[in-house]
Every structure is written in C-alpha cells, then in structure tokens.
Design a protein around this motif. Structure first.
Motif, mmCIF file in Angstrom:
data_model
loop_
_atom_site.group_PDB
_atom_site.id
_atom_site.type_symbol
_atom_site.label_atom_id
_atom_site.label_comp_id
_atom_site.label_asym_id
_atom_site.label_seq_id
_atom_site.Cartn_x
_atom_site.Cartn_y
_atom_site.Cartn_z
ATOM 1 N N ALA A 174 30.400 41.387 38.400
ATOM 2 C CA ALA A 174 30.229 42.850 38.659
ATOM 3 C C ALA A 174 31.087 43.551 37.631
ATOM 4 O O ALA A 174 31.916 43.296 37.167
ATOM 5 N N GLY A 175 30.516 45.076 37.806
ATOM 6 C CA GLY A 175 31.062 46.063 37.096
ATOM 7 C C GLY A 175 31.270 46.239 35.579
ATOM 8 O O GLY A 175 31.992 46.816 34.935
ATOM 9 N N ASP A 195 33.164 37.217 39.046
ATOM 10 C CA ASP A 195 34.235 38.032 39.641
ATOM 11 C C ASP A 195 34.805 37.450 40.972
ATOM 12 O O ASP A 195 35.930 37.364 41.046
ATOM 13 N N LEU A 196 33.773 36.595 41.585
ATOM 14 C CA LEU A 196 34.187 36.228 42.965
ATOM 15 C C LEU A 196 34.280 34.660 43.066
ATOM 16 O O LEU A 196 35.169 34.222 43.775
ATOM 17 N N HIS A 201 39.745 49.611 34.564
ATOM 18 C CA HIS A 201 39.280 50.423 35.667
ATOM 19 C C HIS A 201 39.115 51.588 35.159
ATOM 20 O O HIS A 201 38.062 52.317 35.587
ATOM 21 N N ARG A 250 42.126 36.183 39.729
ATOM 22 C CA ARG A 250 41.746 37.255 40.583
ATOM 23 C C ARG A 250 41.773 36.663 42.033
ATOM 24 O O ARG A 250 41.529 37.417 42.977
ATOM 25 N N PRO A 310 44.027 50.653 40.728
ATOM 26 C CA PRO A 310 44.630 49.740 41.743
ATOM 27 C C PRO A 310 46.169 49.918 41.853
ATOM 28 O O PRO A 310 46.800 50.463 41.025
ATOM 29 N N SER A 353 41.603 42.359 51.823
ATOM 30 C CA SER A 353 40.568 42.193 50.945
ATOM 31 C C SER A 353 40.325 43.625 50.083
ATOM 32 O O SER A 353 39.367 44.337 50.175
ATOM 33 N N ARG A 386 40.912 43.836 46.595
ATOM 34 C CA ARG A 386 40.555 43.858 45.235
ATOM 35 C C ARG A 386 38.780 44.064 45.117
ATOM 36 O O ARG A 386 38.056 43.803 45.771
ATOM 37 N N ARG A 387 38.633 44.911 43.935
ATOM 38 C CA ARG A 387 37.254 45.153 43.595
ATOM 39 C C ARG A 387 37.290 45.012 42.025
ATOM 40 O O ARG A 387 38.378 45.302 41.321
ATOM 41 N N ALA A 388 35.982 44.681 41.473
ATOM 42 C CA ALA A 388 35.933 44.637 39.811
ATOM 43 C C ALA A 388 35.937 45.984 39.396
ATOM 44 O O ALA A 388 35.733 46.982 39.965
#
Length: 489
Positions: A6-7, A20-21, A164, A237, A446, A473, A475-477
């Motif tokens: 993603a991203g 990513d996951l 980011h 990650r 972040p 939960s 974290r994000r890309a």
C-alpha cells in the motif's frame, strides 16, 4: 504470484500477498505450502526498490546475488532442508555492517573498498538462509562527525527522507533501514544503535525498532562508535518479525510460535519526557488510556541523573570512538587507518564537507586514551547512573517496563539539524533493552512509544510490545506526501 504494497506506486496487481501487512511467519507458511517462492518474494522487493526508492533514497546498494540466494533457498525447501523461518526472507543491512563483496562505508567515501569478510551477525543470517538484499543508507559515521550533522545524509547516499512526508527528516542514524522497512522495500532490516539510532528513526518512520540488551548480538565486523554502547538490532513492520530477526542475529533458532503477553496486571511506568510537543503528549495520553482499558496498572514516573549521564557519556564516547574505530580500520584493506587520516581525507574530498563539518573527529583525535583515569571515571559514571536511573524506578514501583514517547513529529530536513529531545539515552548508555512501537500520528507524521526493560528482559519487552501493538493497531503505510498538508495550503 501477485505481491502488493500500500501507499506507493503500483508494482503488481492482485490480492495474494500484501507486502506491507505480511509477517515472516505468514511468508514462511506460504513458502512451505508452495504458494510462494523466495524468488518471487525477492523479485517483488527488488521491483519495489526500483520503483519507490528514488523517492526516499534508503538503499545504497542492491546485492547482485540476491536472486541466486533466493533460488538456493527454494531448492533447499524443495529438498526438505529448509533452515527455518527466515530461510528465503529478504533482509537489508545498514551500511556499517561488513558484508563480503558489498561496500561497507558508514556513509563515507573513505571506506569504498569492500570488506573481505562478513560481520558475525551476517554469518548468522546466511546460516539461517536469509536473502541479503543489499545495504541501507545511514547518517554518515552514525551522526558522529559533527554536532550539526544532518540525519539521513551521507556523502555516499545523499539525503534519505521520511516516506510519510518527503521533506521531513527520517531521523538517524539507521535512517535507511527504518525508511526501507516503512516503505516495504525489504521484509526486515538490521540497524545499529549507540544512542537512539535504532529507536529514533523507527519512531519517526512508523515502524518497530528493537535495541536489545548490549552483548546479545555480536558487534564484530561493524563500523563502531563505542563498543561499550553499540548494539545491532532489527527494524520491522511487526513486532513478531523483530523478535524472529533478533533470535537469528543472536545465532539462535527463531521460535516458530511468538505469543504476545497479556496486558492485564502488567505494571507500566510512564515517563512523560517534556519537549516533544502537544501532539506527542496527546498520543501519550491515548496510549495510557489504552493500557488501562487493557487492564494494565499505569504509574507516572521520572528517570533521574539524565544531565550527568549525558555529560559523562559524551566525553567517554570521544575516547571510545578513536580507539574502537582505529581498531576496526585495521581489519580493512585499502582504507585510512586513523582518525587523523580520515580528517585529511575529508579535507581533500569535494563532497564530504559540503553539508557539515567534522568537529567531533577533531575532538576525538585529541581525546584521552581509554586507559586514562579521567576517561575511566567518565565511563563508570555514565554507565552506573544510567543503570540506576532505570533499575531504581523499576524496583520502586514494581514495574515490568517503562513507557515513554520515542519522538515528536519529524522535523523538516535541514542542513542545521539541531538536537531534538530524546528518551533513548538511559537505555542506550545502560545497555538495557528498549523497543519502539507505532502509537499514533501528528497529522501524517508517526509517533512511536518506547518500552524500556531491565537488563536481560528482552523477551518480556518484546512480548509486551507485541501486546501494545495489537491493542493500538496504530501503524499505517506511508503516503509519500511531498510536504505537510498545511504547508501546501
């Protein structure tokens, strides 16, 4: 096989594996059941580096043997000879870790001749079947050439940036390792820390960074700052991947089942270090509320002796840098042998001093030897007080860990990168384990939360961090924004 992340610019289409996951256990399971090969996984990461790294400049070299390593992993698996969870998993190495056949420069053009041997931790990775994907950029000389060094900049790699927001700092010195993991350019990476160089870039880029108890992972074959503080550690990650990579770097077989701890009844001391700003304070409050909802006991604490630790440690490290670096340089061929020779190289080079100076090199050259009584007193004071600062607060409140903010919002990349607040020093100087986990955001940037434990409590710290990660939960890309939204407005 289709692999996504993603991203970032699309590389493949399809739902099979989201880079990513994906965790190491998930990928190992897919390779074991034949629905994914190491070659496919390695190609996906190589394609992603080619497509994305031009935005962030986190990878300084790709290993030309990476696909051959992946083929060998797939052959082992086909013959029933898999070496464990990381067999076939692509890993990036910070550019101060000796890797045979690849340049190991610490960001300096003075160290351009590749080493002949692997660092000890690299031998462990190869023995476990990991695919060495390449070398990650770093802040030159671990941000130890000048007090005004620019985090993420080196004469070898240029300026690494935060994925980011691309005009923001990634922090340092394991900048490339953190950025590459955040941008899904490798499954995991190895960094090193003397004082914040794993946890700070991990916090700023929204990934997990674990600094283990010093001595658990060998520093042999790594360009040093201080052998009395340096330690390698993983960036990932996911906490589970950090735990697995830690075991491999130590030379152990990774536990196939990693179980997060329960937060119920866990006693957490909250060190609310000031100076990070209101957005970080808000994330700290959110983390405290989350811990309480999960049944943890939360106690406000303060860590003592900070000024004395920093003052004594700063002087001690100058002596250690000169001694330890010159000892390391004697293991390399075709490179300068002394700090004086490095100073002269930089003065003659057209790039090295283009962005900042080498004041710390001059200070180190004049520092007393490590046999000097004044140096020995400084090192004893720094280490003793750092350990006391943690041990006393853990004992006084019967704590399992201390939680504290890792970072404030990333600053703009700037050629006068003044020191930012830090909570890394006590654990770094004590040699105690600390881990940062994504905890929230200040706008698109972040914010990480660090968990610090006592000597040798690495496994417990990892399990508690995993529990927090699962509950938060956060974290994000990365979004690869060119600048902050308010700046664009």
């Amino acid at each position: 096989m289709q692999l996504l992340s993603a991203g970032a610019p699309a590389i493949d289409a399809g739902p099979d594996v989201d880079l990513d996951l994906a965790t190491i256990p998930l990928l190992a399971g897919r390779m074991a059941d034949g629905t994914l090969s190491s070659v496919e996984l390695t190609r996906a990461y190589l394609r992603r580096i080619a497509a994305v790294d031009g935005l962030v400049r986190s990878v300084v070299a790709v290993d030309p043997t990476a696909l051959r390593q992946a083929e060998e992993s797939d052959l082992r698996r086909a013959l029933g000879r898999s070496r464990g969870l990381v067999d076939g998993i692509p890993v990036l190495l910070k550019d101060n870790i000796d890797t045979a056949g690849l340049a190991t420069t610490a960001g300096s053009r003075a160290l351009g001749v590749p080493p002949r041997r692997d660092a000890e931790l690299v031998t462990h990775l190869r023995a476990a079947g990991a695919v060495v994907l390449g070398k990650a950029a770093m802040s030159e000389w671990g941000n130890f050439r000048s007090p005004w060094s620019v985090s993420g900049w080196s004469a070898v790699g240029g300026q690494t940036v935060n994925p980011h927001v691309l005009d923001r700092s990634p922090s340092g010195s394991s900048s490339g390792s953190a950025v590459a993991v955040a941008a899904s350019l490798a499954q995991v990476a190895v960094g090193t820390e003397t004082n914040g160089s794993i946890v700070c870039p991990a916090g700023h880029t929204g990934v997990v960074g674990f600094k283990p108890t010093r001595g658990r992972i060998s520093g042999t074959g790594i360009v040093p700052i201080s052998a009395r503080q340096d330690t390698p550690g993983p960036l990932a990650r996911h906490v589970v991947d950090a735990a697995i990579l830690t075991a491999v770097l130590e030379g152990r077989e990774a536990d196939p089942v990693f179980t997060p701890a329960s937060l119920r009844g866990v006693r957490v001391g909250v060190w609310r270090r000031t100076g990070f700003g209101t957005e970080t304070d808000r994330v700290v409050e959110s983390a405290v509320e989350l811990l309480r909802r999960c049944g943890a006991v939360v106690v406000d604490v303060g860590l003592s002796h900070l000024d004395r630790i920093e003052a004594a440690g700063r002087l001690a490290v100058l002596s250690e840098f000169k001694h330890d670096l010159e000892e390391y340089l004697r293991t390399r061929q075709g490179v300068p042998r002394t700090v004086r020779e490095l100073i002269e190289f930089n003065e003659a080079d057209p790039v090295e001093l283009s962005t900042f100076g080498q004041e710390l090199f001059h200070d180190a050259e004049k520092a007393p030897p490590i046999t000097d009584p004044a140096y020995l007193a400084q090192r004893r004071t720094a280490t003793r007080l750092a350990r006391r600062s943690i041990d006393e607060v853990l004992a006084a409140h019967r704590l399992d860990v201390v939680m504290t903010p890792t970072n404030g919002p990333a600053r703009a990349v700037d050629v006068s990168d003044s020191p930012a607040p830090s909570t890394a020093t006590p654990a770094a100087v004590a040699g105690y384990p600390s881990i940062t986990v994504p905890a929230g955001f200040a706008g698109p940037l972040p914010i990480g939360m660090s968990f610090i434990g006592g000597h040798g409590t690495d496994a417990a710290v990892l399990r508690l961090a995993a529990a927090f990660e699962h509950a938060a939960s956060a974290r994000r890309a990365p979004a690869y924004l060119p600048t902050m939204p308010s700046d664009r407005a």
